[in-house]
Design an enzyme around this catalytic site. Structure first.
Site, PDB file in Angstrom:
ATOM      1  N   HIS A 476      37.422  39.040  39.231  1.00 23.98           N
ATOM      2  CA  HIS A 476      36.540  37.977  38.759  1.00 23.98           C
ATOM      3  C   HIS A 476      35.067  38.309  38.987  1.00 23.98           C
ATOM      4  O   HIS A 476      34.183  37.587  38.486  1.00 23.98           O
ATOM      5  CB  HIS A 476      36.881  36.650  39.453  1.00 23.98           C
ATOM      6  CG  HIS A 476      36.957  35.490  38.514  1.00 23.98           C
ATOM      7  ND1 HIS A 476      35.961  35.194  37.616  1.00 23.98           N
ATOM      8  CD2 HIS A 476      37.913  34.549  38.322  1.00 23.98           C
ATOM      9  CE1 HIS A 476      36.289  34.131  36.914  1.00 23.98           C
ATOM     10  NE2 HIS A 476      37.483  33.716  37.316  1.00 23.98           N
ATOM     11  N   ARG A 477      34.773  39.385  39.693  1.00 26.06           N
ATOM     12  CA  ARG A 477      33.385  39.783  39.883  1.00 26.06           C
ATOM     13  C   ARG A 477      32.823  40.483  38.640  1.00 26.06           C
ATOM     14  O   ARG A 477      31.609  40.489  38.429  1.00 26.06           O
ATOM     15  CB  ARG A 477      33.263  40.720  41.090  1.00 26.06           C
ATOM     16  CG  ARG A 477      33.631  40.082  42.411  1.00 26.06           C
ATOM     17  CD  ARG A 477      33.651  41.125  43.527  1.00 26.06           C
ATOM     18  NE  ARG A 477      34.654  42.161  43.287  1.00 26.06           N
ATOM     19  CZ  ARG A 477      34.875  43.191  44.105  1.00 26.06           C
ATOM     20  NH1 ARG A 477      34.138  43.325  45.205  1.00 26.06           N
ATOM     21  NH2 ARG A 477      35.814  44.085  43.834  1.00 26.06           N
TER      22      ARG A 477
END
Length: 505
Positions: A476-477
Site C-alpha cells: 500500500h506504500r
C-alpha cells in the site's frame, strides 16, 4: 618435491556467507584434476558443485556431510607436484593410497601458478591461496597421515556446526571420526540424520553389530530437544542404560518396559530452518513485518482463455509444417504471464520496490517475473528475466526450464534473485483462492486459483463456464486501491477476452 595447497570455500556471490556440505565427491588419497568438482554444497539459494583449482592428491578433507561451512574455511588440502630441490625423487612419484596409480601419470602442473581461476563458475571466483612452504625430500606430506583425521567443521553463527542433536561417542571409541563406512540400516536413516544435523560417526547403534536404526536417530533428536530446553549435558549412548536384575529363565526382558500405570509422552520433532527453507522463512517474515500489504480479488470467466490455448495446440498438431506451429505447447501459466506483463506496462507502480533508507519508491524499467514453484526442498521462486520482451512460446520454454532446474536442485543464485513481480499459481494445489504474501522486496504478487466449471451468467443466461479466482496482494506504500483494482480488472478482462492483448502486440 610436493607442495601442499589448501583450497578454501570460495565466495559464492549474492551476499552468501556460507554453505552446507551435502556430499563429498572425492576421498582422501584420490587424485583430482583441475576444475574437478570435489564437494556438493547447498547454499541458501541452490545446490552447487564446487570445483578445485588444483591438480594433485587429496591429503585431507574438512567437515562432515551436513556441516555448515563459512566462506573462507578450508575444504580440502591437495599435494601438488613442484620442481624438485636437490635432485631427490619427486613427491608426485609416490604411489597413491587410493588406487595404486602414480601421481606422475597425471599432467604436470606448476604449483606456483594461480590455479585455474574458475573456482566456482557462475558464482564468482576467489583469489589464489597463499603459497605454502615446500616439503623437503624424505619428509612426510603434511596433512596426509595413514588415517587422515576429519576435523570438526568451523563454528558458524557462534556455535559449532551440526552440534544440535549430536550424541557423544561411546566409551572406548573416542571423539574422533570412525574409520570406514558408518553402519546404517537404510539411506532414509542417513538422510534423516543429515537433515537434522546429526553426526552418525559419533553414534552407537542399537542394532546387530552396532547397526544404526531409525529409532536411534529419533531418540537422539528427542534427546537433543530435551537438552536444548533444559541445558543438560549430552548423553553418551543412543539409549540410556537402566540397571536391572538379570531376568530369570523363561521370563521376558524388562529392559524397555514402561513403568506400570504410565504412558510414554511423545516429544515434539524439531526441523531446522536452514538452506532454502530458512531463507524463505526470513523473507516471508520480513515481508509481513515491513510491508503494509492489502489484498483484492475478482472472479473471472476463463472459458475464452482456455479455448485460445486449446486452439493454439490444435493448430500446431494439425499443421506441423507451418512456421507458426513450431515451438513448445503453450501453457496457461505462459498466457497469464503475458497478461501480467501487459498489465504492468499500464500500471508500472506495481513493478517497483521501496527503499526505506532513502525513503524512495524504485520503479523498475524491466519486468523480471518470478513464479512460485514447490519442490522437495521447499518453496522456491525462480525468475524469468526480461519477461516483458518474451512471447508466449518463449515464456513457456523458460518456465519449463526453470521448473525442471528447481526440481533437480540445479537452480543458480542468478535464477532465484532479482525479481520485480511474482505470479503465484496456487491453483495447482486444488484451491480456489488465497491471500499471497509478497515476495520481499517486491511490491505485488498475483495469485491464480484453479480453473473449474461453475455456474455463470453469460450473455444474460445462466451457463456453465470455466471460472478462476484472481487475487492481488500489493504494497500500500507504492499505490492505493484504485491502482491495484485497475490492474486486477485489466488482468481479468484479458482472461475473459484474450483478444484484448492484440492491442498491445
Amino acid at each position: 618435491m610436493a607442495q601442499v595447497l589448501e583450497f578454501k570455500l570460495p565466495d559464492l556471490g549474492e551476499g552468501l556467507t556460507g554453505a552446507e556440505i551435502v556430499r563429498w565427491l572425492v576421498e582422501v588419497g584420490e587424485v583430482v584434476a583441475v576444475d574437478q568438482p570435489v564437494v556438493e554444497v547447498e547454499t541458501a539459494k541452490a545446490m552447487v558443485d564446487v570445483p578445485c583449482p588444483y591438480e594433485g592428491v587429496v591429503t585431507a578433507r574438512f567437515g562432515e556431510e551436513g556441516a555448515e561451512v563459512p566462506v573462507g574455511a578450508p575444504l580440502i588440502t591437495v599435494a601438488v607436484d613442484g620442481p624438485a630441490d636437490g635432485g631427490g625423487p619427486a613427491e608426485g612419484e609416490r604411489r597413491s593410497a587410493a588406487d595404486g596409480s602414480r601421481a606422475e601419470d597425471a599432467p604436470a602442473r606448476d604449483p606456483r601458478a594461480e590455479g585455474s581461476g574458475n573456482v566456482l563458475v557462475g558464482y564468482g571466483t576467489s583469489e589464489a591461496p597463499a603459497r605454502r612452504r615446500r616439503v623437503r625430500p624424505g619428509q612426510p606430506v603434511p596433512g596426509a597421515p595413514a588415517t587422515p583425521p576429519v576435523p570438526a567443521p568451523p563454528a558458524a553463527n557462534g556455535r559449532p556446526a551440526a552440534s544440535a542433536g549430536r550424541a557423544s561417542a561411546a566409551p572406548g571409541r573416542g571423539t574422533g571420526a570412525v574409520d570406514g563406512p558408518v553402519p546404517v540400516i537404510s539411506p532414509l536413516v542417513r538422510r534423516l540424520a543429515r537433515q537434522n544435523g546429526l553426526d552418525l560417526r559419533e553414534m552407537v547403534g542399537s542394532g546387530p553389530e552396532g547397526l544404526i536404526l531409525r529409532a536411534d536417530v529419533e531418540y537422539a533428536l528427542r534427546a537433543a530437544g530435551t537438552r536444548a530446553g533444559k541445558g543438560r549435558t549430552p548423553v553418551t549412548e543412543p539409549h540410556p542404560r537402566v540397571p536391572q536384575a538379570p531376568a530369570r529363565a523363561g521370563e521376558p526382558s524388562r529392559a524397555h518396559a514402561p513403568a506400570a500405570g504410565t504412558r510414554p509422552v511423545p516429544e515434539a520433532a524439531r526441523v531446522p530452518l536452514k538452506g532454502i527453507r530458512g531463507v524463505m522463512a526470513d523473507k516471508l517474515s520480513r515481508s509481513r513485518t515491513e510491508i503494509p500489504d492489502a489484498t483484492c480479488w475478482v472472479d473471472a470467466d476463463a472459458t475464452e482463455l482456455m479455448r485460445a490455448r486449446d486452439a493454439m495446440r490444435r493448430f500446431a498438431e494439425e499443421n506441423p509444417a507451418s512456421p507458426a506451429a513450431g515451438g513448445p505447447k503453450i501453457s496457461v501459466l505462459a498466457l497469464l504471464a503475458r497478461i501480467c506483463t501487459a498489465a504492468l506496462a499500464r500500471f508500472p507502480e506495481l513493478n517497483s520496490s521501496v527503499d526505506m533508507t532513502a525513503r524512495e519508491i524504485v520503479r523498475h524499467p524491466a519486468v523480471h517475473l518470478g513464479f512460485a514453484a514447490q519442490t522437495e526442498r521447499g518453496l522456491v521462486v525462480p525468475v524469468v528475466r526480461d519477461a516483458h520482451t518474451r512471447n508466449a512460446e518463449s515464456l513457456t520454454a523458460e518456465f519449463a526450464r526453470l521448473t525442471e532446474a528447481a526440481r533437480t536442485g540445479t537452480l543458480t543464485p542468478a535464477d532465484l534473485t532479482g525479481g520485480t513481480f511474482t505470479l503465484n499459481n496456487y491453483g495447482v494445489f486444488g484451491v480456489d483462492g488465497s491471500t499471497p504474501i509478497i515476495n520481499h522486496p517486491e511490491a505485488a504478487m498475483l495469485g491464480v486459483g484453479r480453473i473449474v466449471p461453475k455456474p455463470w451468467v453469460h450473455e444474460g443466461e445462466l451457463a456453465v463456464r470455466q471460472v478462476v479466482q484472481l487475487s492481488l496482494t500489493f504494497d500500500h506504500r507504492v499505490c492505493d486501491g484504485g491502482t491495484a483494482g485497475g490492474f486486477l480488472r485489466y488482468v481479468a478482462d484479458c482472461v475473459e477476452q484474450p483478444a484484448v492483448l492484440l492491442r498491445t502486440l
